[in-house]
Design a protein around this motif. Structure first.
Motif, PDB file in Angstrom:
ATOM      1  N   ASP A   6       7.787 -95.441  -0.290  1.00  0.00           N
ATOM      2  CA  ASP A   6       6.487 -95.558   0.380  1.00  0.00           C
ATOM      3  C   ASP A   6       5.393 -95.514  -0.687  1.00  0.00           C
ATOM      4  O   ASP A   6       5.139 -94.469  -1.293  1.00  0.00           O
ATOM      5  CB  ASP A   6       6.317 -94.421   1.388  1.00  0.00           C
ATOM      6  N   ALA A   7       4.748 -96.643  -0.906  1.00  0.00           N
ATOM      7  CA  ALA A   7       3.787 -96.775  -2.000  1.00  0.00           C
ATOM      8  C   ALA A   7       2.380 -96.302  -1.646  1.00  0.00           C
ATOM      9  O   ALA A   7       1.470 -96.456  -2.475  1.00  0.00           O
ATOM     10  CB  ALA A   7       3.739 -98.228  -2.470  1.00  0.00           C
ATOM     11  N   HIS A   8       2.197 -95.719  -0.453  1.00  0.00           N
ATOM     12  CA  HIS A   8       0.848 -95.284  -0.089  1.00  0.00           C
ATOM     13  C   HIS A   8       0.911 -94.166   0.944  1.00  0.00           C
ATOM     14  O   HIS A   8       0.996 -94.409   2.151  1.00  0.00           O
ATOM     15  CB  HIS A   8       0.042 -96.455   0.466  1.00  0.00           C
ATOM     16  N   MET A   9       0.835 -92.937   0.467  1.00  0.00           N
ATOM     17  CA  MET A   9       0.821 -91.771   1.353  1.00  0.00           C
ATOM     18  C   MET A   9      -0.268 -90.813   0.888  1.00  0.00           C
ATOM     19  O   MET A   9      -0.538 -90.696  -0.307  1.00  0.00           O
ATOM     20  CB  MET A   9       2.177 -91.056   1.357  1.00  0.00           C
ATOM     21  N   HIS A  10      -0.909 -90.161   1.855  1.00  0.00           N
ATOM     22  CA  HIS A  10      -1.913 -89.146   1.546  1.00  0.00           C
ATOM     23  C   HIS A  10      -1.423 -87.780   2.019  1.00  0.00           C
ATOM     24  O   HIS A  10      -0.665 -87.670   2.991  1.00  0.00           O
ATOM     25  CB  HIS A  10      -3.230 -89.432   2.273  1.00  0.00           C
ATOM     26  N   VAL A  11      -1.882 -86.757   1.345  1.00  0.00           N
ATOM     27  CA  VAL A  11      -1.774 -85.374   1.850  1.00  0.00           C
ATOM     28  C   VAL A  11      -3.140 -84.738   1.621  1.00  0.00           C
ATOM     29  O   VAL A  11      -3.872 -85.116   0.699  1.00  0.00           O
ATOM     30  CB  VAL A  11      -0.671 -84.568   1.123  1.00  0.00           C
ATOM     31  N   TRP A  12      -3.481 -83.798   2.483  1.00  0.00           N
ATOM     32  CA  TRP A  12      -4.734 -83.078   2.232  1.00  0.00           C
ATOM     33  C   TRP A  12      -4.730 -81.721   2.906  1.00  0.00           C
ATOM     34  O   TRP A  12      -3.959 -81.462   3.828  1.00  0.00           O
ATOM     35  CB  TRP A  12      -5.952 -83.890   2.655  1.00  0.00           C
ATOM     36  N   ARG A  13      -5.621 -80.863   2.395  1.00  0.00           N
ATOM     37  CA  ARG A  13      -5.798 -79.517   2.924  1.00  0.00           C
ATOM     38  C   ARG A  13      -7.294 -79.294   3.067  1.00  0.00           C
ATOM     39  O   ARG A  13      -8.027 -79.256   2.081  1.00  0.00           O
ATOM     40  CB  ARG A  13      -5.175 -78.495   1.965  1.00  0.00           C
ATOM     41  N   LEU A  14      -7.735 -79.190   4.301  1.00  0.00           N
ATOM     42  CA  LEU A  14      -9.169 -79.189   4.573  1.00  0.00           C
ATOM     43  C   LEU A  14      -9.925 -78.076   3.854  1.00  0.00           C
ATOM     44  O   LEU A  14     -11.078 -78.265   3.452  1.00  0.00           O
ATOM     45  CB  LEU A  14      -9.420 -79.087   6.082  1.00  0.00           C
ATOM     46  N   ASP A  15      -9.296 -76.928   3.657  1.00  0.00           N
ATOM     47  CA  ASP A  15     -10.030 -75.819   3.053  1.00  0.00           C
ATOM     48  C   ASP A  15     -10.341 -76.068   1.574  1.00  0.00           C
ATOM     49  O   ASP A  15     -11.087 -75.312   0.964  1.00  0.00           O
ATOM     50  CB  ASP A  15      -9.289 -74.495   3.237  1.00  0.00           C
ATOM     51  N   ARG A  16      -9.833 -77.163   1.027  1.00  0.00           N
ATOM     52  CA  ARG A  16     -10.203 -77.524  -0.339  1.00  0.00           C
ATOM     53  C   ARG A  16     -11.656 -78.012  -0.401  1.00  0.00           C
ATOM     54  O   ARG A  16     -12.300 -77.937  -1.428  1.00  0.00           O
ATOM     55  CB  ARG A  16      -9.257 -78.595  -0.889  1.00  0.00           C
ATOM     56  N   GLY A  17     -12.142 -78.601   0.701  1.00  0.00           N
ATOM     57  CA  GLY A  17     -13.569 -78.859   0.858  1.00  0.00           C
ATOM     58  C   GLY A  17     -14.144 -80.077   0.173  1.00  0.00           C
ATOM     59  O   GLY A  17     -15.369 -80.200   0.072  1.00  0.00           O
ATOM     60  N   ASP A  18     -13.290 -81.026  -0.287  1.00  0.00           N
ATOM     61  CA  ASP A  18     -13.865 -82.182  -0.982  1.00  0.00           C
ATOM     62  C   ASP A  18     -13.530 -83.523  -0.325  1.00  0.00           C
ATOM     63  O   ASP A  18     -13.731 -84.570  -0.934  1.00  0.00           O
ATOM     64  CB  ASP A  18     -13.450 -82.199  -2.456  1.00  0.00           C
ATOM     65  N   TYR A  19     -13.084 -83.484   0.917  1.00  0.00           N
ATOM     66  CA  TYR A  19     -12.805 -84.734   1.645  1.00  0.00           C
ATOM     67  C   TYR A  19     -14.054 -85.114   2.449  1.00  0.00           C
ATOM     68  O   TYR A  19     -14.141 -84.874   3.654  1.00  0.00           O
ATOM     69  CB  TYR A  19     -11.592 -84.550   2.567  1.00  0.00           C
ATOM     70  N   ASP A  20     -15.008 -85.718   1.766  1.00  0.00           N
ATOM     71  CA  ASP A  20     -16.319 -85.955   2.370  1.00  0.00           C
ATOM     72  C   ASP A  20     -16.253 -86.851   3.602  1.00  0.00           C
ATOM     73  O   ASP A  20     -17.097 -86.748   4.493  1.00  0.00           O
ATOM     74  CB  ASP A  20     -17.262 -86.585   1.338  1.00  0.00           C
ATOM     75  N   TRP A  21     -15.286 -87.739   3.653  1.00  0.00           N
ATOM     76  CA  TRP A  21     -15.212 -88.700   4.749  1.00  0.00           C
ATOM     77  C   TRP A  21     -14.515 -88.126   5.981  1.00  0.00           C
ATOM     78  O   TRP A  21     -14.636 -88.684   7.070  1.00  0.00           O
ATOM     79  CB  TRP A  21     -14.447 -89.949   4.275  1.00  0.00           C
ATOM     80  N   LEU A  22     -13.790 -87.021   5.806  1.00  0.00           N
ATOM     81  CA  LEU A  22     -13.062 -86.422   6.928  1.00  0.00           C
ATOM     82  C   LEU A  22     -14.015 -85.563   7.767  1.00  0.00           C
ATOM     83  O   LEU A  22     -14.684 -84.685   7.246  1.00  0.00           O
ATOM     84  CB  LEU A  22     -11.924 -85.546   6.413  1.00  0.00           C
ATOM     85  N   SER A  23     -14.052 -85.829   9.067  1.00  0.00           N
ATOM     86  CA  SER A  23     -14.920 -85.072   9.959  1.00  0.00           C
ATOM     87  C   SER A  23     -14.209 -84.857  11.291  1.00  0.00           C
ATOM     88  O   SER A  23     -13.233 -85.540  11.604  1.00  0.00           O
ATOM     89  CB  SER A  23     -16.227 -85.836  10.194  1.00  0.00           C
ATOM     90  N   PRO A  24     -14.679 -83.921  12.099  1.00  0.00           N
ATOM     91  CA  PRO A  24     -14.045 -83.676  13.399  1.00  0.00           C
ATOM     92  C   PRO A  24     -13.987 -84.918  14.281  1.00  0.00           C
ATOM     93  O   PRO A  24     -13.116 -85.011  15.158  1.00  0.00           O
ATOM     94  CB  PRO A  24     -14.922 -82.585  14.017  1.00  0.00           C
ATOM     95  N   GLU A  25     -14.886 -85.875  14.060  1.00  0.00           N
ATOM     96  CA  GLU A  25     -14.895 -87.091  14.874  1.00  0.00           C
ATOM     97  C   GLU A  25     -13.611 -87.905  14.679  1.00  0.00           C
ATOM     98  O   GLU A  25     -13.273 -88.751  15.514  1.00  0.00           O
ATOM     99  CB  GLU A  25     -16.107 -87.965  14.527  1.00  0.00           C
ATOM    100  N   LEU A  26     -12.906 -87.659  13.599  1.00  0.00           N
ATOM    101  CA  LEU A  26     -11.653 -88.383  13.349  1.00  0.00           C
ATOM    102  C   LEU A  26     -10.467 -87.754  14.070  1.00  0.00           C
ATOM    103  O   LEU A  26      -9.330 -88.202  13.895  1.00  0.00           O
ATOM    104  CB  LEU A  26     -11.394 -88.463  11.833  1.00  0.00           C
ATOM    105  N   GLY A  27     -10.750 -86.736  14.847  1.00  0.00           N
ATOM    106  CA  GLY A  27      -9.781 -86.178  15.783  1.00  0.00           C
ATOM    107  C   GLY A  27      -8.417 -85.852  15.203  1.00  0.00           C
ATOM    108  O   GLY A  27      -8.268 -84.858  14.481  1.00  0.00           O
ATOM    109  N   PRO A  28      -7.393 -86.688  15.482  1.00  0.00           N
ATOM    110  CA  PRO A  28      -6.017 -86.349  15.136  1.00  0.00           C
ATOM    111  C   PRO A  28      -5.767 -86.130  13.646  1.00  0.00           C
ATOM    112  O   PRO A  28      -4.814 -85.433  13.290  1.00  0.00           O
ATOM    113  CB  PRO A  28      -5.220 -87.561  15.637  1.00  0.00           C
ATOM    114  N   ILE A  29      -6.595 -86.692  12.775  1.00  0.00           N
ATOM    115  CA  ILE A  29      -6.324 -86.509  11.349  1.00  0.00           C
ATOM    116  C   ILE A  29      -7.263 -85.489  10.699  1.00  0.00           C
ATOM    117  O   ILE A  29      -7.217 -85.304   9.478  1.00  0.00           O
ATOM    118  CB  ILE A  29      -6.367 -87.848  10.575  1.00  0.00           C
TER     119      ILE A  29
END
Length: 279
Positions: A6-29
């Motif tokens: 799989d040549a394209h996978m993401h992982v993230w941990r919200l408490d790291r605090g630098d995912y500027d594009w991630l917001s509650p409006e994105l719901g499931p992710i």
């Protein structure tokens, strides 16, 4: 069932605090994701390893992914991030390249107001440096940015460029004419490879094999079997479907449009483009 990288996978941990594009409006992710959350599905689809791709514009997130890669053999490599505008960007690139887990860099150009930002003359020596070090430039995707990547590929013929998500074709609207033309022009550049990923999230209600297949067929016609690689784009994928759904659908389409070259699309091309510097 095809073995896959799989040549394209993401992982993230919200408490790291630098995912500027991630917001509650994105719901499931809008929650934490790690590789174990998807591995049961991935393993059932014969996924052997994955490439982690940056999701935040910070070196800290790149180091976070590298820390995971150092302890998890399922992670074949990491596409990280560097601020090309920093005065010490060349040192940052050189430092990252010392870690054999780093396989590429992805500037988040699709999030910037200036579409041709990456063509700034200041970045030319940095992109040439990446080419010398064997680092791939991952092309953050938007359909209107495909011509920018064509210019970039022409300027830097030694730099391997990987177009994410087939450039995000507007499958949902059906307005594919400009995307078709631009992709064909980009594919003339031999240093560009195309990821067959992220298509479900561009499809709206047109997720059937024929609708997605129209795009895959054009990708195949343009790039051929040696310059296409498969990716999942998980967990963004989950906004439109499941990992299992995409893996099984793409396997059907790969058999249809890349018959006899399934191993190249599913594993070998990604290994050649991303992993050759790792030995």
């Amino acid at each position: 069932m095809m073995k896959k990288l799989d040549a394209h996978m993401h992982v993230w941990r919200l408490d790291r605090g630098d995912y500027d594009w991630l917001s509650p409006e994105l719901g499931p992710i809008y929650r934490d994701f790690n590789i174990d959350d998807v591995w049961e599905e991935a393993e059932a689809e014969n996924v052997q390893r994955v490439i982690l791709v940056q999701a935040a514009g910070t070196l800290a997130e790149t180091e976070f992914m590298l820390s995971l890669a150092r302890q998890d053999r399922r992670i074949a490599g990491v596409v990280g991030w560097v601020n090309l505008e920093d005065g010490d960007a060349a040192q940052q690139i050189a430092g990252l390249a010392e870690d054999r887990q780093i396989v590429g860099v992805r500037p988040m150009i699709a999030d910037l107001p200036q579409g041709d930002w990456i063509l700034d003359v200041r970045f030319r020596p940095l992109l040439d440096q990446m080419a010398r070090l064997g680092l791939v430039l991952d092309g953050h995707a938007r359909a209107d940015l495909i011509p920018v990547k064509t210019t970039l590929a022409q300027r830097h013929p030694e730099l391997q460029i990987v177009l994410n998500h087939a450039g995000k074709p507007p499958i949902a609207s059906g307005g594919l004419a400009t995307w078709r033309k631009d992709l064909a022009e980009l594919a003339i550049c031999p240093n560009v490879t195309c990821k067959m990923s992220g298509l479900l999230t561009e499809a709206g209600t047109h997720t059937d094999d024929n609708s997605i297949g129209t795009v895959v067929e054009h990708v195949a016609d343009c790039f051929g079997p040696e310059r296409v690689m498969w990716g999942g784009d998980w967990p963004v994928l989950t906004l439109a479907g499941t990992y299992t759904q995409w893996a099984e659908q793409s396997e059907r389409l790969i058999r249809r449009y890349f018959a006899g070259h399934e191993h190249a699309v599913c594993i070998a091309n990604a290994e050649r483009i991303y992993l050759s510097r790792k030995g």
